[in-house]
Motif scaffolding. Structure first.
Motif, PDB file in Angstrom:
ATOM      1  N   LEU A  99     -47.827  15.480  15.193  1.00  0.00           N
ATOM      2  CA  LEU A  99     -47.552  16.384  14.089  1.00  0.00           C
ATOM      3  C   LEU A  99     -46.177  17.007  14.224  1.00  0.00           C
ATOM      4  O   LEU A  99     -45.669  17.192  15.335  1.00  0.00           O
ATOM      5  CB  LEU A  99     -48.611  17.484  14.034  1.00  0.00           C
ATOM      6  CG  LEU A  99     -50.073  17.019  13.910  1.00  0.00           C
ATOM      7  CD1 LEU A  99     -51.001  18.189  14.186  1.00  0.00           C
ATOM      8  CD2 LEU A  99     -50.330  16.444  12.535  1.00  0.00           C
ATOM      9  N   THR A 100     -45.599  17.350  13.083  1.00  0.00           N
ATOM     10  CA  THR A 100     -44.349  18.106  13.073  1.00  0.00           C
ATOM     11  C   THR A 100     -44.614  19.483  12.478  1.00  0.00           C
ATOM     12  O   THR A 100     -45.558  19.678  11.705  1.00  0.00           O
ATOM     13  CB  THR A 100     -43.268  17.397  12.243  1.00  0.00           C
ATOM     14  OG1 THR A 100     -43.731  17.245  10.887  1.00  0.00           O
ATOM     15  CG2 THR A 100     -42.953  16.030  12.840  1.00  0.00           C
ATOM     16  N   THR A 101     -43.790  20.447  12.846  1.00  0.00           N
ATOM     17  CA  THR A 101     -43.950  21.815  12.357  1.00  0.00           C
ATOM     18  C   THR A 101     -42.604  22.494  12.259  1.00  0.00           C
ATOM     19  O   THR A 101     -41.668  22.168  13.011  1.00  0.00           O
ATOM     20  CB  THR A 101     -44.865  22.629  13.299  1.00  0.00           C
ATOM     21  OG1 THR A 101     -44.972  23.965  12.812  1.00  0.00           O
ATOM     22  CG2 THR A 101     -44.332  22.653  14.719  1.00  0.00           C
ATOM     23  N   GLU A 102     -42.473  23.408  11.299  1.00  0.00           N
ATOM     24  CA  GLU A 102     -41.228  24.149  11.145  1.00  0.00           C
ATOM     25  C   GLU A 102     -41.172  25.358  12.065  1.00  0.00           C
ATOM     26  O   GLU A 102     -40.111  25.774  12.489  1.00  0.00           O
ATOM     27  CB  GLU A 102     -41.069  24.597   9.683  1.00  0.00           C
ATOM     28  CG  GLU A 102     -40.831  23.454   8.714  1.00  0.00           C
ATOM     29  CD  GLU A 102     -40.551  23.958   7.305  1.00  0.00           C
ATOM     30  OE1 GLU A 102     -40.507  25.194   7.130  1.00  0.00           O
ATOM     31  OE2 GLU A 102     -40.379  23.127   6.406  1.00  0.00           O
ATOM     32  N   SER A 103     -42.328  25.957  12.376  1.00  0.00           N
ATOM     33  CA  SER A 103     -42.378  27.124  13.270  1.00  0.00           C
ATOM     34  C   SER A 103     -43.382  26.833  14.375  1.00  0.00           C
ATOM     35  O   SER A 103     -44.580  26.992  14.179  1.00  0.00           O
ATOM     36  CB  SER A 103     -42.775  28.385  12.497  1.00  0.00           C
ATOM     37  OG  SER A 103     -43.995  28.189  11.837  1.00  0.00           O
ATOM     38  N   SER A 104     -42.891  26.384  15.524  1.00  0.00           N
ATOM     39  CA  SER A 104     -43.784  25.923  16.590  1.00  0.00           C
ATOM     40  C   SER A 104     -44.066  26.985  17.642  1.00  0.00           C
ATOM     41  O   SER A 104     -44.788  26.711  18.597  1.00  0.00           O
ATOM     42  CB  SER A 104     -43.173  24.694  17.281  1.00  0.00           C
ATOM     43  OG  SER A 104     -41.937  25.034  17.882  1.00  0.00           O
ATOM     44  N   SER A 105     -43.509  28.191  17.528  1.00  0.00           N
ATOM     45  CA  SER A 105     -43.740  29.203  18.561  1.00  0.00           C
ATOM     46  C   SER A 105     -43.830  30.589  17.939  1.00  0.00           C
ATOM     47  O   SER A 105     -43.302  30.845  16.858  1.00  0.00           O
ATOM     48  CB  SER A 105     -42.624  29.180  19.614  1.00  0.00           C
ATOM     49  OG  SER A 105     -41.386  29.531  19.035  1.00  0.00           O
ATOM     50  N   TYR A 106     -44.542  31.468  18.649  1.00  0.00           N
ATOM     51  CA  TYR A 106     -44.723  32.867  18.242  1.00  0.00           C
ATOM     52  C   TYR A 106     -44.677  33.732  19.494  1.00  0.00           C
ATOM     53  O   TYR A 106     -45.430  33.517  20.437  1.00  0.00           O
ATOM     54  CB  TYR A 106     -46.056  33.041  17.528  1.00  0.00           C
ATOM     55  CG  TYR A 106     -46.500  34.479  17.371  1.00  0.00           C
ATOM     56  CD1 TYR A 106     -45.774  35.392  16.609  1.00  0.00           C
ATOM     57  CD2 TYR A 106     -47.663  34.927  18.001  1.00  0.00           C
ATOM     58  CE1 TYR A 106     -46.196  36.704  16.468  1.00  0.00           C
ATOM     59  CE2 TYR A 106     -48.089  36.243  17.865  1.00  0.00           C
ATOM     60  CZ  TYR A 106     -47.354  37.124  17.098  1.00  0.00           C
ATOM     61  OH  TYR A 106     -47.758  38.417  16.970  1.00  0.00           O
ATOM     62  N   TYR A 107     -43.755  34.707  19.517  1.00  0.00           N
ATOM     63  CA  TYR A 107     -43.601  35.594  20.675  1.00  0.00           C
ATOM     64  C   TYR A 107     -44.298  36.915  20.390  1.00  0.00           C
ATOM     65  O   TYR A 107     -43.923  37.659  19.493  1.00  0.00           O
ATOM     66  CB  TYR A 107     -42.136  35.836  20.986  1.00  0.00           C
ATOM     67  CG  TYR A 107     -41.917  36.718  22.202  1.00  0.00           C
ATOM     68  CD1 TYR A 107     -42.140  36.222  23.477  1.00  0.00           C
ATOM     69  CD2 TYR A 107     -41.496  38.037  22.064  1.00  0.00           C
ATOM     70  CE1 TYR A 107     -41.952  37.017  24.596  1.00  0.00           C
ATOM     71  CE2 TYR A 107     -41.305  38.841  23.172  1.00  0.00           C
ATOM     72  CZ  TYR A 107     -41.537  38.319  24.440  1.00  0.00           C
ATOM     73  OH  TYR A 107     -41.349  39.117  25.547  1.00  0.00           O
TER      74      TYR A 107
END
Length: 571
Positions: A451-459
């Motif tokens: 899969l691809t994603t535009e927002s792959s992380s959350y801090y």
């Protein structure tokens, strides 16, 4: 014509009594922001002051006071703690507010406050001219985890020394906490200068010690020419601050060690050489594990040493005691000792120890599960005798660092299908801090080979105990079929150790089908289609429109029939 005259008497009561009864009531309390106040933050309390009486309350004085108003509690941010209202008219109200602040080092809990009021009394007044309105402010428990310094190693003379001899005491300090210890003051003071004096500066100042960092320090002493045969204790004390406390209330740890001095004794006829008092000490101790987890068992291994060169000690009793614990929940304090023996007594009996002899003892102990993370002290108490049955006592202190286990729970990822190739979709997941310590540097990542994603992380940052959060991330697949991915959460616990938690998920993507155009099926392949080209779009648009059209036509037909019927009746 006869006239009649009638007279009536009307009585009027004139009341010269003037309004004379002002009353003051607090009808509303506002606290902004709502809920708990966090240490280090400002807040405002406001009051609506109402006079339900029939006369104005003059020279009204208001004062904010209470047990919560103190240096390490609630302080005024600006302005005074008193306010004046010149006149509060009858059946009217005024609003006053106070700007307050909570210091960073304030402890969590309920802070009682009160608003005292007083106004001028007048003749005929029945309401009391003064009163008090009590309320409280809830301060949230500090999420910041303090630094924790421990004595990692202590070295001092194991053997007895004579008069006028040097003695070095050295030790290693280690910061096992998760924040920086600052303004560290280290001192080593002899408790009896007549027998043991300092040969170096008795105090050392250190700017800071970072988490995980260690540093070695030493102090030099010397026995005096008038020293007697006895143990001379030295108190090693370390004071320091961090962001959880203030310079006037620093953290403190202390360890006491002893230097045993043997004084020469004049020999009686037939005797040779000096004699000395037997001394029993803890030469070394080991704690396994080195960082004790609250609620878990741990082992203490002690090495007892008879420092005397010639005397055997006997009937030795050693018993361990520990200080009361501090609970992570301030509303439920720990009332008993923080450490308790497991399947054994806290007392040892040893028949005898030969001169310069050693004996090892081990005990398993447990900690209270709600114990707050810090270093606690176990006291080793000795009672023993020499060959002449003379009794002796001594004590040694053992520092035990206690930590709380970090715990992070993850929900199963939630999805909402169906999923089509080329179309962004979303995967959600909630996570919870179910432990009793703050988690640091919390970061969520989405990882997938399919899969691809535009927002792959959350801090997230710091994650307080008892709280929750969630993430929602978009995913896209360009080919149909089953696709796998996972959420990976990394964080640091209260010891600075980096930990990882993972949750996997699976999505089934279908290839987007194009609508039949002019009787022909156009195959666009895996291309992404606009929403208006999907069949479901036209179904959702046309069906409601057709229903509305049918309803409108029926209403028009019915109205026309009613009009025709009316015309027929008129005729």
């Amino acid at each position: 014509m006869t006239q009649y005259t009638q007279y009536e008497t009307v009585y009027l009561r004139v009341d010269n009594e003037q309004p004379s009864n002002p009353i003051v009531e607090i009808t509303k309390l506002d606290t902004l922001p709502l809920g708990y106040i966090e240490p280090g933050n400002d807040f405002t309390v406001g009051f609506e002051i109402y006079n339900p009486g029939d006369a104005p309350a003059k020279n009204l004085k208001l004062k904010l006071t209470g047990e919560g108003m103190k240096a390490d509690g609630i302080n005024m941010k600006s302005g005074l703690s008193t306010q004046d209202i010149t006149e509060l008219r009858a059946k009217s109200s005024e609003y006053v507010f106070f700007e307050l602040t909570v210091p960073k080092n304030a402890q969590g809990g309920t802070y009682p406050l009160s608003l005292e009021y007083e106004f001028g009394s007048q003749e005929g007044q029945t309401a009391p001219p003064k009163g008090e309105y009590g309320f409280s402010v809830e301060v949230k428990k500090l999420a910041f985890q303090p630094s924790t310094l421990i004595f990692d190693r202590i070295s001092f003379p194991a053997k007895a020394i004579g008069r006028n001899r040097d003695a070095k005491i050295s030790f290693t300090l280690k910061n096992v906490g998760t924040s920086e210890a600052k303004n560290i003051v280290i001192s080593a003071l002899s408790k009896d200068e007549s027998g043991l004096t300092s040969r170096s500066a008795s105090q050392a100042n250190v700017e800071s010690l970072a988490p995980g960092q260690t540093a070695e320090y030493s102090f030099d002493f010397r026995s005096t020419v008038g020293a007697q045969t006895q143990n001379y204790p030295v108190d090693i004390k370390v004071q320091y601050v961090d962001d959880s406390t203030s310079p006037d209330k620093p953290h403190e740890i202390m360890q006491t060690v002893g230097v045993f001095v043997v004084a020469p004794k004049e020999s009686a006829p037939g005797e040779k050489g000096p004699t000395s008092t037997p001394k029993l000490i803890i030469e070394t101790y080991e704690i396994e594990p080195k960082l004790v987890q609250a609620g878990q068992n741990f082992d203490i291994k002690l090495t007892l040493f008879n420092t005397n060169e010639t005397k055997t000690i006997k009937n030795i009793k050693l018993y361990l005691t520990s200080e009361p614990g501090e609970s992570t929940d301030k509303t439920k304090p720990v009332t008993g000792a923080v450490f308790t023996p497991v399947n054994s007594s806290n007392t040892f009996y040893i028949d005898s120890i030969a001169p310069r002899g050693k004996v090892e003892k081990q005990i398993t102990m447990s900690t209270v599960p709600d114990t707050e993370a810090k270093t606690y002290t176990i006291t080793a108490n000795f009672e023993y005798e020499d060959k002449s049955a003379e009794k002796y006592t001594a004590t040694e202190l053992i520092g035990v660092p206690v930590i709380q286990k970090a715990k992070l729970d993850l929900d199963e990822p939630t999805t909402a299908g169906p999923y089509f190739t080329g179309q962004p979709s979303y995967v959600d997941m909630s996570f919870y801090n179910t432990g009793k310590v703050t988690l640091y540097n919390v970061k969520v990542k989405l990882e997938s080979d399919d899969l691809t994603t535009e927002s792959s992380s959350y801090y997230k940052g710091n994650f307080n105990p008892g709280t929750s959060d969630s993430v929602s991330m978009d995913v896209t697949a360009m080919e149909p079929g089953e696709k796998k991915g996972k959420f990976v959460i990394t964080y640091e616990d209260n010891t600075g150790e980096v930990k990882t938690e993972e949750k996997e998920f699976t999505l089934n993507f279908e290839e987007m089908q194009m609508p039949d155009m002019d009787g022909e099926d156009f195959d666009y392949g895996p291309m992404t289609k606009p929403f208006y080209k999907k069949p479901i779009f036209w179904i959702a648009l046309l069906v409601p429109a057709a229903i509305i059209l049918i309803v409108v036509l029926k209403k028009r037909k019915k109205k026309k029939e009613e009009q025709e019927l009316s015309i027929d009746e008129d005729n």
